[in-house]
Design an enzyme around this catalytic site. Structure first.
Site, short mmCIF file in Angstrom:
data_model
loop_
_atom_site.label_atom_id
_atom_site.label_comp_id
_atom_site.label_asym_id
_atom_site.label_seq_id
_atom_site.Cartn_x
_atom_site.Cartn_y
_atom_site.Cartn_z
N ASP A 85 -10.55 -1.80 -1.41
CA ASP A 85 -9.42 -1.78 -1.08
C ASP A 85 -8.88 -2.79 0.42
O ASP A 85 -9.81 -3.36 0.47
CB ASP A 85 -8.65 -0.59 -0.84
CG ASP A 85 -7.22 -0.52 -1.18
OD1 ASP A 85 -6.34 -1.13 -0.88
OD2 ASP A 85 -6.72 0.48 -2.12
N ASP A 132 -2.15 -1.93 -8.84
CA ASP A 132 -0.83 -1.27 -8.27
C ASP A 132 -0.55 -2.11 -7.02
O ASP A 132 -1.28 -2.92 -6.51
CB ASP A 132 -1.35 0.00 -7.68
CG ASP A 132 -2.37 0.15 -6.77
OD1 ASP A 132 -3.38 -0.91 -7.02
OD2 ASP A 132 -2.45 0.89 -5.71
N GLU A 133 0.80 -2.07 -6.74
CA GLU A 133 1.21 -2.56 -5.58
C GLU A 133 0.86 -3.94 -4.98
O GLU A 133 0.61 -4.06 -4.11
CB GLU A 133 0.91 -1.48 -4.39
CG GLU A 133 1.52 0.15 -4.63
CD GLU A 133 1.10 0.75 -3.42
OE1 GLU A 133 1.94 1.52 -2.70
OE2 GLU A 133 -0.15 0.59 -2.86
N HIS A 151 -4.17 -5.61 -2.99
CA HIS A 151 -5.23 -4.68 -2.28
C HIS A 151 -6.42 -5.06 -2.23
O HIS A 151 -7.51 -4.54 -2.27
CB HIS A 151 -5.46 -3.29 -3.32
CG HIS A 151 -4.30 -2.19 -3.02
ND1 HIS A 151 -3.88 -1.48 -2.04
CD2 HIS A 151 -3.03 -2.16 -3.66
CE1 HIS A 151 -3.06 -0.70 -2.13
NE2 HIS A 151 -2.25 -1.12 -3.15
N TYR A 183 -0.59 14.04 -6.38
CA TYR A 183 -1.20 13.36 -4.88
C TYR A 183 -1.65 14.39 -4.10
O TYR A 183 -0.87 15.06 -3.60
CB TYR A 183 -0.05 12.19 -4.45
CG TYR A 183 -0.56 10.89 -5.09
CD1 TYR A 183 -0.63 10.80 -6.50
CD2 TYR A 183 -0.31 9.79 -4.43
CE1 TYR A 183 -0.79 9.24 -7.15
CE2 TYR A 183 -0.70 8.72 -5.04
CZ TYR A 183 -0.96 8.29 -6.25
OH TYR A 183 -0.96 7.47 -6.84
N PHE A 184 -2.93 14.78 -3.90
CA PHE A 184 -3.36 15.68 -3.29
C PHE A 184 -3.40 15.30 -1.75
O PHE A 184 -4.09 16.11 -0.97
CB PHE A 184 -4.81 16.36 -3.69
CG PHE A 184 -4.77 17.04 -5.06
CD1 PHE A 184 -3.43 17.33 -5.60
CD2 PHE A 184 -5.76 17.76 -5.57
CE1 PHE A 184 -3.37 17.97 -6.76
CE2 PHE A 184 -5.71 18.33 -6.81
CZ PHE A 184 -4.50 18.60 -7.44
N TRP A 221 -6.25 10.19 -1.85
CA TRP A 221 -6.30 9.04 -0.98
C TRP A 221 -6.60 9.42 0.22
O TRP A 221 -6.11 10.58 0.85
CB TRP A 221 -4.83 8.19 -0.93
CG TRP A 221 -4.56 7.77 -2.60
CD1 TRP A 221 -3.53 8.50 -2.93
CD2 TRP A 221 -5.15 6.65 -2.93
NE1 TRP A 221 -3.22 7.72 -4.41
CE2 TRP A 221 -4.39 6.73 -4.44
CE3 TRP A 221 -5.87 5.75 -2.97
CZ2 TRP A 221 -4.59 5.72 -5.35
CZ3 TRP A 221 -6.21 4.78 -3.76
CH2 TRP A 221 -5.54 4.61 -5.06
N TRP A 242 1.17 6.72 -12.14
CA TRP A 242 1.09 7.36 -10.83
C TRP A 242 2.62 7.65 -10.48
O TRP A 242 3.02 7.89 -9.18
CB TRP A 242 0.24 6.80 -9.75
CG TRP A 242 0.72 5.37 -8.94
CD1 TRP A 242 0.35 4.01 -9.87
CD2 TRP A 242 1.48 5.05 -7.98
NE1 TRP A 242 0.98 3.03 -9.07
CE2 TRP A 242 1.63 3.65 -7.90
CE3 TRP A 242 2.13 5.72 -6.91
CZ2 TRP A 242 2.42 3.09 -6.75
CZ3 TRP A 242 2.60 5.26 -5.99
CH2 TRP A 242 2.68 3.92 -5.86
#
Ligand code: ACM
Length: 558
Positions: free
Chosen positions: A209, A348-349, A282, A440-441, A488, A415
């Site tokens: 990342d 993603d993103e 990322h 999402y923990f 994350w 997600w």
């Protein structure tokens, strides 16, 4: 692990007292409370559990197993010895006519069972575990471990019973980000043990990342010498102003030797590891190491020291021959280490900003008739996806990759929410559910302002338990392969913080994925308390203790 410069971060020191405030750290392993009826408390709840007539089983002396379950039998014997202090004698026997007294017998099923299913029978003199695949044996072994005392030297008394069991979903997973913070090889193995105990079958390992590249790459050594280290790390919450940094170099990576060791460890436990290399966004760590792969090759990029780069700092790969060569080489090295049929390429993103500003990228879009930056994103994903296919693997990516016109052979990890799930299904994709709410923990599990720092949101235990990967009214449910929770680690500077964030939510998720709908939250809490919480103690793992207080009746302010 190569070159971990600093594992105890300033953040970790700051967080420790906060966790102590919430009384989260396990001190001793409590003994399981006796179940309130004669049937044992098991988590996840088996599909069928019934009493048999006869006395309880009080003694086991031997473990009898077919030769082709040698490694699994050794695993079980070691776990039993560690947990109870009892050393069973191992007896290889391909055929057993009935179970000899005092034996725990492993036996291949002669009648069809569901995939990963098992049948377990306990009678006064013996115990028999039957399965038709190795996963079934491993899952059945977790049930056996739950039936045995969690204390060395304690007397055994397992009621006569029969269990028929199999999972509701084929994909049952947990993700772990080792980029924002790095965890030891021993902890990764421990995390795999947590998954195995919960009858999960997939570990999604987020390896690269913006804040670091965490896997050894032989062909591109600067990914490690440069990309694996950041100069410092943000302290406190991302939104705090002014931003404060700890001034300490941080980083490291898993060597290929360590990765092979971890893959083998997971394989015995029937856990598939899906590695993720996150592209084409990322990618800040990659372009810090090789700026020529970026849209501004003359820039010296740092490995990110802050969180949340989207649209704020350039972190994308530029479409050029050197980049596609890089991707083929990196994914080839990755596939040599991980046998997983699926390889995760992130997606993603991916900010479109840097591609919009770069004339060469715009030329590439025009020449290849991609239309716009979304078309370029699809181009990247399909390029790597096709490359993986030529090696017999399939691509999986976060749901943004489905924004354009993407090949529906790609597996999508959603997600987002029910709407994004429905959109992907509508387009013909198969999906895995990992919605931010409630899976999402890294979100809070309480609304207590003194709770240990988390990203935001409120995902209490009850929300996880009540989550259904197949929302009501959603058709194409056969295209929903299962679900996973994502961890994350921006605000998880050490392993006990990870434990605090995942337990007991992971235990609730295991039941969602294994046991099926029609669940009873009150009954789950009782089983959690008599079965799972003592085991967190046995593992010396911290957990969030206030889950009864912080339920769905408590609402966030907005
Ligand atoms: C993600 O949370 N960006 C997958």
């Amino acid at each position: 692990m190569a070159g971990v410069v600093k594992v105890t971060t300033a953040q970790e020191k700051n967080l420790a007292p906060v966790m102590a405030n919430t009384n989260a750290i396990a001190q001793v392993a409590p003994s399981p409370a006796p179940p309130n009826n004669s049937l044992p408390a098991l988590v996840p709840l088996p599909q069928s559990l019934k009493s048999l007539p006869g006395e309880a089983l009080t003694k086991l002396e031997t473990l009898v197993f077919p030769a082709n379950l040698w490694a699994e039998a050794q695993y079980l014997a070691a776990e039993i010895a560690q947990q109870t202090g009892k050393n069973l004698s191992l007896v290889k026997a391909d055929q057993t006519a009935g179970a000899p007294a005092g034996a725990l017998v492993l036996s291949w099923s002669t009648t069809p069972l569901a995939a990963e299913g098992y049948r377990l029978q306990v009678q006064s003199s013996a115990m028999t575990l039957v399965a038709q695949d190795k996963a079934g044996f491993i899952h059945g072994m977790q049930t056996i471990l739950q039936l045995l005392p969690l204390q060395k030297g304690k007397a055994w008394k397992i009621p006569a019973l029969e269990i028929e069991d199999h999972p509701r979903f084929a994909y049952r997973g947990m993700h772990l980000d080792v980029v924002r913070h790095l965890f030891s090889v021993d902890y990764i193995k421990q995390f795999i043990d947590y998954l195995c105990h919960h009858k999960m079958n997939t570990f999604h390992w987020h390896l690269t990342d913006d804040q670091g590249w965490r896997i050894e790459m032989k062909a591109y050594p600067k990914l490690n010498t440069i990309g694996s280290y950041r100069a410092e790390t943000l302290v406190g919450h991302f939104k705090d102003q002014p931003a404060v940094y700890d001034g300490q170099r941080y980083g490291g990576y898993y060597t290929q030797k360590e990765i092979k060791e971890i893959v083998a460890y997971a394989a015995l436990r029937q856990i598939n590891i899906i590695p993720e290399i996150d592209i084409p966004g990322h990618s800040r760590a990659a372009i810090a190491a090789y700026p020529e792969l970026s849209t501004q090759p003359d820039t010296v990029w740092n490995v990110a020291t802050t969180w949340g780069m989207y649209n704020r700092q350039n972190n994308v790969l530029a479409p050029k021959p050197a980049t596609f060569q890089f991707l083929e080489t990196v994914f080839t090295e990755l596939m040599a280490l991980f046998p997983s049929p699926y390889i995760h390429l992130g997606g993603d993103e991916c900010s479109k900003l840097w591609w919009k500003q770069d004339p060469k990228t715009q030329d590439f879009i025009a020449q290849n008739k991609l239309g716009n930056e979304t078309g370029l994103q699809t181009y990247f994903i399909e390029y790597v996806g096709r490359f993986l296919q030529t090696k017999g693997r399939k691509a999986i990516g976060w749901h943004e990759i489905a924004e354009g016109k993407l090949d529906t052979a790609t597996l999508i990890m959603n997600w987002g929410n029910e709407k994004t799930a429905a959109q992907c299904l509508q387009k013909g994709f198969s999906i895995i559910q990992t919605p931010g709410k409630p899976l999402y923990f890294d979100h809070y599990q309480s609304l207590d302002p003194k709770d240990s720092l988390a990203i935001h949101g409120y995902n209490p235990l009850e929300a996880v338990y009540r989550f259904d990967p197949v929302p009501p009214g959603m058709n194409r449910s056969n295209k929903i392969l299962g679900a996973q929770a994502n961890v994350w680690t921006e605000y998880m500077g050490h392993a006990q913080k990870v434990n605090y964030m995942v337990f007991p939510r992971m235990t609730a998720l295991s039941e969602v994925l294994w046991s099926g709908p029609g669940k009873d939250y009150g009954a789950f809490l009782q089983r959690l308390e008599s079965q799972s919480i003592p085991r967190y103690g046995y593992w010396n793992a911290s957990w969030f203790k206030d889950y009864r207080k912080w339920d769905l009746s408590k609402k966030p302010a907005n």
